[in-house]
Write an enzyme that holds these catalytic residues in place. Sequence first.
Site, mmCIF file in Angstrom:
data_model
loop_
_atom_site.group_PDB
_atom_site.id
_atom_site.type_symbol
_atom_site.label_atom_id
_atom_site.label_comp_id
_atom_site.label_asym_id
_atom_site.label_seq_id
_atom_site.Cartn_x
_atom_site.Cartn_y
_atom_site.Cartn_z
ATOM 1 C CE LYS A 155 -4.469 -1.588 1.210
ATOM 2 N NZ LYS A 155 -5.804 -1.234 1.645
ATOM 3 C CE LYS A 176 -6.811 -5.530 -2.560
ATOM 4 N NZ LYS A 176 -7.865 -5.350 -1.595
ATOM 5 C CE LYS A 209 -13.784 -0.554 0.098
ATOM 6 N NZ LYS A 209 -12.518 -0.662 0.829
HETATM 7 N N1 AQP Z 1 -10.391 -7.572 -5.137
HETATM 8 C C1 AQP Z 1 -10.779 -8.236 -4.068
HETATM 9 N N2 AQP Z 1 -11.066 -9.550 -4.141
HETATM 10 C C2 AQP Z 1 -11.455 -10.229 -3.038
HETATM 11 N N3 AQP Z 1 -11.619 -9.683 -1.837
HETATM 12 C C3 AQP Z 1 -11.361 -8.369 -1.708
HETATM 13 N N4 AQP Z 1 -11.415 -7.531 -0.652
HETATM 14 C C4 AQP Z 1 -11.047 -6.300 -1.052
HETATM 15 N N5 AQP Z 1 -10.759 -6.299 -2.365
HETATM 16 C C5 AQP Z 1 -10.926 -7.585 -2.794
HETATM 17 C C6 AQP Z 1 -11.819 -7.919 0.688
HETATM 18 O O1 AQP Z 1 -12.789 -6.982 1.133
HETATM 19 C C7 AQP Z 1 -12.670 -6.853 2.549
HETATM 20 C C8 AQP Z 1 -12.704 -5.413 2.947
HETATM 21 O O2 AQP Z 1 -11.601 -4.786 2.424
HETATM 22 P P1 AQP Z 1 -11.133 -3.369 2.965
HETATM 23 O O3 AQP Z 1 -12.071 -2.342 2.526
HETATM 24 O O4 AQP Z 1 -10.935 -3.431 4.436
HETATM 25 O O5 AQP Z 1 -9.698 -3.159 2.376
HETATM 26 P P2 AQP Z 1 -9.013 -3.592 1.067
HETATM 27 O O6 AQP Z 1 -8.707 -5.047 1.078
HETATM 28 O O7 AQP Z 1 -7.842 -2.672 0.906
HETATM 29 O O8 AQP Z 1 -10.125 -3.312 -0.036
HETATM 30 P P3 AQP Z 1 -10.059 -2.345 -1.279
HETATM 31 O O9 AQP Z 1 -11.377 -2.438 -1.960
HETATM 32 O O10 AQP Z 1 -8.839 -2.644 -2.082
HETATM 33 O O11 AQP Z 1 -9.949 -0.935 -0.573
HETATM 34 P P4 AQP Z 1 -8.888 0.198 -0.807
HETATM 35 O O12 AQP Z 1 -8.953 0.514 -2.265
HETATM 36 O O13 AQP Z 1 -9.326 1.333 0.058
HETATM 37 O O14 AQP Z 1 -7.540 -0.327 -0.392
HETATM 38 C C9 AQP Z 1 -11.385 -7.553 2.962
HETATM 39 O O15 AQP Z 1 -11.728 -8.784 3.573
HETATM 40 C C10 AQP Z 1 -10.673 -7.775 1.675
HETATM 41 O O16 AQP Z 1 -9.874 -8.969 1.686
#
Ligand code: AQP
Length: 331
Positions: free
Chosen positions: A111, A194, A197
Site C-alpha cells: 500500500k 487486485k 474501490k
Molecule cells: N479484489 C478483491 N477480491 C477479493 N476480496 C477483496 N477484498 C477487497 N478487495 C478484494 C476484501 O474486502 C474486505 C474489505 O476490504 P477493505 O475495505 O478493508 O480493504 P481492502 O482489502 O484494501 O479493499 P479495497 O477495496 O482494495 O480498498 P482500498 O482501495 O481502500 O484499499 C477484505 O476482507 C478484503 O480482503
Amino acid sequence: MHRVLSGIQPSGIPTLGNYLGAIRNWVALQDTHDCLFCVVNLHAITGFQDPALLRANTLEMAATLLACGIDPARSVLFVQSAVSAHARLAWIFNCIARLGWLNRMTQFKDKAGRDRESASAGLYVYPNLMAADIHTYHATRVPVGDDQRQHVELANDIAEKFNHDYGVDFFPRVEPLILPEAARIMSLRDGTRKMSKSDPSDQSRINLTDDADAIALKIRRARTDPAPLPHDAAGLADRPEARNLVAIYAAITGAEVAHVLAEHGGHGFGAFKEALAERLVSRLAPVAAETRRLLADTAHLEQTLRQGAARADALAEPIVAEAERIVGFLS
Ligand code: AQP
C-alpha cells in the site's frame, strides 16, 4: 458460537471484489457465528479522505452491507469511530507490537508503494489497529483473504506478548477463517492487480451501485487477450485477465471453473462477456436498488448504526477497561 469480527473501509464505493471476497461470506457467517461487522473509518483515514466524501461513503457502505443481507437484528453493525474502545486498545497495542513485526507486514509495502517515506504513520501501525478491532471483543475467528493471514498472526503475537508481559491470560487466540469460496477478484484493466474501490480508474472495477448499463459497458471494455477461451483451467495459466473474468463468472453463478470452460471454451470473449454482464446485473441490481432505498432515509440508517454502536460499546467497554486496568491506568 465463536465470535467473529470483520471490517471494511469506507474508502470508496464497495466493489464486486469486496462482495465476492468478503461481504457475501459475512452474510453466510451470520447463520453459524456471533458476528460483529464494522465500517472501519479509522483505517480509511490512513490515506487522506475528503471529509464530506468519507461521511457519504460511510453511510453508503453501511447501506450496501444491509442491502447485501447483513441483518442488524442478528449481527452488530456499526461504525468504528463510534466505539472509542478500538482507538484506546490500539494505543496499548502500539506499545506492545515490535517494529520488527510491523516491518514484515507485506500489505504496508504494497500500500505504501515506492514512496514509503511519505506514507502515514497510521498506515504503518494499521495492523495494530486491526488487532485491537479483534481483541476489543475477544473475537476468536476472523474471516480474511489469504493476503491478510499475516495480520491475524500479528494479532496473536500481540495478544501473547500482552498476556506474557503482564502475567495474565486475558486475550484469547484468534483463528483465521480462510473461506474456500473467498474469491480474489482482479482489476478489469490489469489482471495482475487486485480490484480496489480506491483505484483511480472507475473502469477497473464494478461498483455495487453500478447500474445495468455501466456493468455491461465495463465488462465489454474489460481487458482481454485475442485468443479464444481455453477448454480447461490449465489454459488460463498465463492469461490473468481471462482467468479473472472466468473466476468472476464462476463465483457469481456458483459454478466450477471447469464447468464454465466446458460451456464457453473455444469461443471468443464477445458472447462470454455478454453472458457475464447479464449474470452480474441480475445478481447486483437488487443490491443497488435496496442500497438506494436505504440511502433515501439517512435518519433511519444513522439510527440503525447508533444502535449497533451502542451494542458494540456494551461488549467492548468491560474488555478494554480491564485491559487498561491490567496495564495500570487509573479507572
Ligand atoms: N479484489 C478483491 N477480491 C477479493 N476480496 C477483496 N477484498 C477487497 N478487495 C478484494 C476484501 O474486502 C474486505 C474489505 O476490504 P477493505 O475495505 O478493508 O480493504 P481492502 O482489502 O484494501 O479493499 P479495497 O477495496 O482494495 O480498498 P482500498 O482501495 O481502500 O484499499 C477484505 O476482507 C478484503 O480482503
